[in-house]
Design a protein around this motif. Structure first.
Motif, mmCIF file in Angstrom:
data_model
loop_
_atom_site.group_PDB
_atom_site.id
_atom_site.type_symbol
_atom_site.label_atom_id
_atom_site.label_comp_id
_atom_site.label_asym_id
_atom_site.label_seq_id
_atom_site.Cartn_x
_atom_site.Cartn_y
_atom_site.Cartn_z
ATOM 1 N N ASN A 134 135.436 22.517 29.873
ATOM 2 C CA ASN A 134 135.198 24.101 29.965
ATOM 3 C C ASN A 134 137.035 24.599 29.482
ATOM 4 O O ASN A 134 137.781 24.214 30.601
ATOM 5 C CB ASN A 134 134.516 24.782 31.196
ATOM 6 C CG ASN A 134 134.096 26.323 30.608
ATOM 7 O OD1 ASN A 134 134.104 26.336 29.215
ATOM 8 N ND2 ASN A 134 134.318 27.035 31.555
ATOM 9 N N ASN A 146 137.729 28.326 23.622
ATOM 10 C CA ASN A 146 137.033 27.645 23.026
ATOM 11 C C ASN A 146 135.747 28.200 22.982
ATOM 12 O O ASN A 146 135.333 28.554 23.755
ATOM 13 C CB ASN A 146 136.879 25.756 23.024
ATOM 14 C CG ASN A 146 138.175 25.121 22.907
ATOM 15 O OD1 ASN A 146 139.109 25.053 21.548
ATOM 16 N ND2 ASN A 146 138.643 24.377 22.739
ATOM 17 N N MET A 201 131.673 28.654 22.106
ATOM 18 C CA MET A 201 130.836 27.729 22.173
ATOM 19 C C MET A 201 130.279 26.786 21.086
ATOM 20 O O MET A 201 129.728 26.003 21.147
ATOM 21 C CB MET A 201 129.249 28.410 23.087
ATOM 22 C CG MET A 201 129.944 29.127 24.644
ATOM 23 S SD MET A 201 128.725 30.259 25.016
ATOM 24 C CE MET A 201 127.267 29.598 25.405
ATOM 25 N N MET A 255 127.376 20.867 24.971
ATOM 26 C CA MET A 255 128.485 22.349 24.843
ATOM 27 C C MET A 255 127.848 22.732 26.062
ATOM 28 O O MET A 255 128.707 23.832 26.983
ATOM 29 C CB MET A 255 128.264 23.038 23.911
ATOM 30 C CG MET A 255 128.748 24.621 23.659
ATOM 31 S SD MET A 255 127.452 25.305 24.278
ATOM 32 C CE MET A 255 126.429 26.103 23.170
ATOM 33 N N MET A 256 126.201 23.234 26.200
ATOM 34 C CA MET A 256 126.163 23.922 27.898
ATOM 35 C C MET A 256 126.514 23.416 29.092
ATOM 36 O O MET A 256 126.352 24.548 29.912
ATOM 37 C CB MET A 256 124.403 24.701 27.910
ATOM 38 C CG MET A 256 124.266 25.538 26.988
ATOM 39 S SD MET A 256 124.965 27.101 26.689
ATOM 40 C CE MET A 256 124.214 28.214 28.308
ATOM 41 N N HIS A 265 130.100 23.850 29.647
ATOM 42 C CA HIS A 265 130.166 25.989 29.626
ATOM 43 C C HIS A 265 129.658 26.128 30.835
ATOM 44 O O HIS A 265 130.367 26.972 31.855
ATOM 45 C CB HIS A 265 128.984 26.989 28.104
ATOM 46 C CG HIS A 265 130.024 27.970 28.499
ATOM 47 N ND1 HIS A 265 130.273 28.719 28.727
ATOM 48 C CD2 HIS A 265 128.757 29.291 28.305
ATOM 49 C CE1 HIS A 265 130.694 30.051 28.963
ATOM 50 N NE2 HIS A 265 129.372 30.359 29.700
ATOM 51 N N GLU A 266 128.585 25.144 31.189
ATOM 52 C CA GLU A 266 127.477 26.223 32.545
ATOM 53 C C GLU A 266 128.638 25.219 34.328
ATOM 54 O O GLU A 266 128.278 25.538 35.226
ATOM 55 C CB GLU A 266 126.166 25.959 32.575
ATOM 56 C CG GLU A 266 126.165 27.133 31.479
ATOM 57 C CD GLU A 266 124.200 27.262 31.590
ATOM 58 O OE1 GLU A 266 123.982 25.819 31.512
ATOM 59 O OE2 GLU A 266 123.921 27.254 30.918
ATOM 60 N N ASP A 297 138.380 33.282 31.741
ATOM 61 C CA ASP A 297 137.164 34.269 31.687
ATOM 62 C C ASP A 297 137.102 35.834 32.081
ATOM 63 O O ASP A 297 136.757 36.709 31.059
ATOM 64 C CB ASP A 297 136.157 33.244 32.657
ATOM 65 C CG ASP A 297 135.659 32.739 32.002
ATOM 66 O OD1 ASP A 297 136.031 32.238 30.819
ATOM 67 O OD2 ASP A 297 135.327 31.700 32.719
#
Lengths: 94, 181
Positions: free
Chosen positions: A27, A31, A33, A55-56, A59-60, B143
């Motif tokens: 991650n 970039n 998602m 992708m999730m 991300h997560e 973030d």
């Protein structure tokens, strides 16, 4: 179509000594998602739902294994991911 | 600011830019080419290395922007990461240079209406991503970044850079949505 039972195919995949390396995408805050999904669909030719699920995970969970194979194959995948700008490494699958 | 990329019923991808935006993108192409273009080969270097695209030696970049564009391929093996650079970095630099040059060529023959073929769209996506990685890395984006900048002075140069970054993000998002459709 294979006539082998699914369980046996699964076991064979897990111990295959020729595929002990993995490509890992990490991650990062830049970039998009949607772009990461696009890259997985374009380069690996994954369908949209598989690409989005990977992708999730990136991300997560902060990272996802996107391919596995020989060291040479994984170096090729990592170089391609670097070309797309994805933060990617390879390692032995322990 | 422009409306981003639009897909016409004819299948052409259209981007409307004012002159300031067009010049901004052309300038970013120049800067990206300067940043990533591979160095001229040493004329005394072994021609066999050139033939197979291997650099006899490539140092790990110290600049965090370059390091983000050309990251380590092995997180726990310096030697393997260094070998990987020797074998791949020149080609990677060439890929990113080509993206920037393709975008620049499209812009230079365009006016306010930029028309993209599907064939060059991947180069545009790659270029927009490379510039955002470079800017994001230079700004130290994370973030929480957009929450933290509200505390900056309104004339802080970081805010101007962030405006450009956000605009490029919007452009990339509209283009990737067209490519995913």
């Amino acid at each position: 179509m294979s006539i082998a039972p699914a369980e046996i195919t699964q076991v064979v995949e897990q111990v295959d000594p020729d595929r002990p390396w993995i490509t890992m995408v990490w991650n990062d805050p830049v970039n998009l998602m949607s772009y990461v999904t696009y890259v997985f669909m374009t380069y690996f030719e994954y369908d949209k739902s598989h690409a989005e699920s990977l992708m999730m995970d990136v991300h997560e969970k902060g990272r996802a294994v996107v391919s596995n194979g020989t060291r040479e194959e994984m170096e090729r995948d990592v170089a391609a991911m670097h070309g797309y700008g994805l933060w990617t490494t390879l390692q032995k699958d322990d | 600011m422009s409306t981003g990329f639009n897909l016409e019923s004819s299948g052409r991808i259209i981007l409307r830019l004012d002159e300031v935006e067009r010049m901004m993108l052309i300038s970013l192409c120049d800067q990206m080419v300067t940043l990533v273009t591979p160095q001229e080969r040493d004329p005394d270097a072994d021609p066999l290395f050139a033939l197979v695209g291997i650099e006899p030696s490539v140092e790990r970049p110290e600049d965090e922007v370059i390091l983000r564009l050309f990251p380590d391929a092995y997180s726990d093996d310096e030697h393997a990461a260094s070998d990987f650079r020797r074998f791949t970095e020149r080609d990677l630099r060439q890929t990113k240079t080509n993206h920037a040059q393709t975008v620049q060529e499209t812009l230079q023959r365009s006016g306010e209406k930029v028309v993209l073929s599907i064939a060059v769209a991947p180069s545009w996506l790659g270029f927009l991503n490379d510039v955002r990685l470079a800017l994001g890395s230079r700004m130290g984006i994370d973030d929480d970044f957009h929450d933290e900048v509200v505390n900056l002075d309104e004339d802080d140069p970081l805010l101007a850079m962030l405006d450009v970054y956000d605009w490029l993000t919007y452009l990339q998002e509209t283009l990737v949505q067209i490519m995913l459709a």
